[in-house]
Design an enzyme around this catalytic site. Structure first.
Site, PDB file in Angstrom:
ATOM      1  N   HIS A  81     -39.573   7.436  10.698  1.00 54.93           N
ATOM      2  CA  HIS A  81     -39.425   7.938  11.826  1.00 54.93           C
ATOM      3  C   HIS A  81     -38.026   8.152  12.086  1.00 54.93           C
ATOM      4  CE1 HIS A  81     -41.387   9.160  15.725  1.00 54.93           C
ATOM      5  NE2 HIS A  81     -39.963   8.568  17.026  1.00 54.93           N
ATOM      6  N   ASP A  90     -34.243  11.745  17.657  1.00 55.40           N
ATOM      7  CA  ASP A  90     -34.991  12.807  18.294  1.00 55.40           C
ATOM      8  C   ASP A  90     -35.427  14.232  17.497  1.00 55.40           C
ATOM      9  OD1 ASP A  90     -37.054  14.048  20.883  1.00 55.40           O
ATOM     10  OD2 ASP A  90     -34.882  15.020  20.849  1.00 55.40           O
ATOM     11  N   ASN A 114     -38.856  14.042  15.612  1.00 57.09           N
ATOM     12  CA  ASN A 114     -39.109  13.213  14.533  1.00 57.09           C
ATOM     13  C   ASN A 114     -40.438  13.994  14.734  1.00 57.09           C
ATOM     14  OD1 ASN A 114     -37.671  10.577  13.673  1.00 57.09           O
ATOM     15  ND2 ASN A 114     -37.928  10.499  15.205  1.00 57.09           N
ATOM     16  N   GLY A 115     -41.565  14.005  15.679  1.00 56.48           N
ATOM     17  CA  GLY A 115     -42.301  14.681  14.952  1.00 56.48           C
ATOM     18  C   GLY A 115     -42.695  16.894  14.774  1.00 56.48           C
ATOM     19  N   ARG A 116     -41.603  17.332  15.269  1.00 57.35           N
ATOM     20  CA  ARG A 116     -41.339  18.750  15.062  1.00 57.35           C
ATOM     21  C   ARG A 116     -40.621  18.642  13.581  1.00 57.35           C
ATOM     22  NH1 ARG A 116     -36.947  19.802  19.916  1.00 57.35           N
ATOM     23  NH2 ARG A 116     -37.369  17.538  19.826  1.00 57.35           N
ATOM     24  N   ARG A 151     -44.511  17.810  11.307  1.00 59.60           N
ATOM     25  CA  ARG A 151     -45.107  19.472  10.956  1.00 59.60           C
ATOM     26  C   ARG A 151     -44.435  20.361  10.368  1.00 59.60           C
ATOM     27  NH1 ARG A 151     -46.153  16.763  15.998  1.00 59.60           N
ATOM     28  NH2 ARG A 151     -44.381  18.312  17.544  1.00 59.60           N
TER      29      ARG A 151
END
Length: 213
Positions: free
Chosen positions: A175, A179, A181-183, A186
């Site tokens: 992580h 802000d 991290n998910g994007r 992927r």
């Protein structure tokens, strides 16, 4: 240091099957430029929808086409940023921390103060009830952990399909950002896959994460 994972017979079987399917898809995408554009938009829409962006596929398509859309300014900016990031990222080195930070800057500019930088404070992931489900690595260890991960990924001989999944998983565990991290996870998996087979630049794998069959 090698991340903790095991390669199973099922994983190898699926790797062979996916490799065969990718060969057929590459021929199709070379012929159909419209399909490539459409799939890029699907990738962006799905990746943002996973992060609770409420814009529809039609709205995302309109924004990318330069049309005015009624929506939250933040969500519209997320689409614009993601499109720019996806347009640029496939020129990047997937094993470069500097390139990772540059991609994060594109993805989050105008949205977060820490755009293009690793976080400098602790962060947790919470479920819908406000319960902590994951604590990221301590900030002082983030750079070293990402550096170790990229060095391993660059040297390993495991199949690219498996490697990209491991890198994606480990980035989410570390992580590294406050802000996005998910994007970024992927996006970076897409980049690793595209360096192996260029057709992955146009396969909307995010859509399968958002709406698994």
């Amino acid at each position: 240091m090698r991340p903790p994972f095991s390669i199973t017979d099922k994983m190898l079987k699926l790797t062979v099957e996916i490799t065969q399917a990718v060969t057929l898809l590459e021929l199709q995408h070379q012929r159909d430029l419209h399909l490539r554009k459409e799939n890029r938009i699907r990738s962006i829409h799905s990746s943002l929808a996973i992060e609770q962006n409420t814009l529809s596929l039609e709205q995302v398509t309109a924004i990318i086409a330069g049309k005015r859309v009624l929506g939250e300014p933040k969500e519209i900016r997320e689409v614009q940023n993601a499109y720019e990031a996806y347009e640029e990222v496939f020129k990047f080195d997937p094993y470069s921390i500097e390139n990772l930070l540059a991609a994060h800057r594109l993805m989050t500019k105008g949205l977060v103060k820490e755009s293009g930088a690793f976080r400098e404070r602790d962060v947790g992931v919470y479920d819908g009830n406000g319960t902590v489900v994951h604590i990221g690595a301590r900030p002082q260890f983030v750079y070293g952990l990402v550096d170790d991960l990229f060095k391993w990924a660059k040297k390993t001989d495991i199949p690219a399909l498996i490697k990209s999944c491991v890198v994606h998983f480990e980035l989410e565990m570390i992580h590294p950002f406050l802000d996005g991290n998910g994007r970024m996870g992927r996006l970076w998996q897409n980049l690793l896959l595209a360096k192996w087979q260029p057709v992955f630049e146009w396969i909307p794998i995010e859509s399968q994460v958002h709406n698994p069959v």
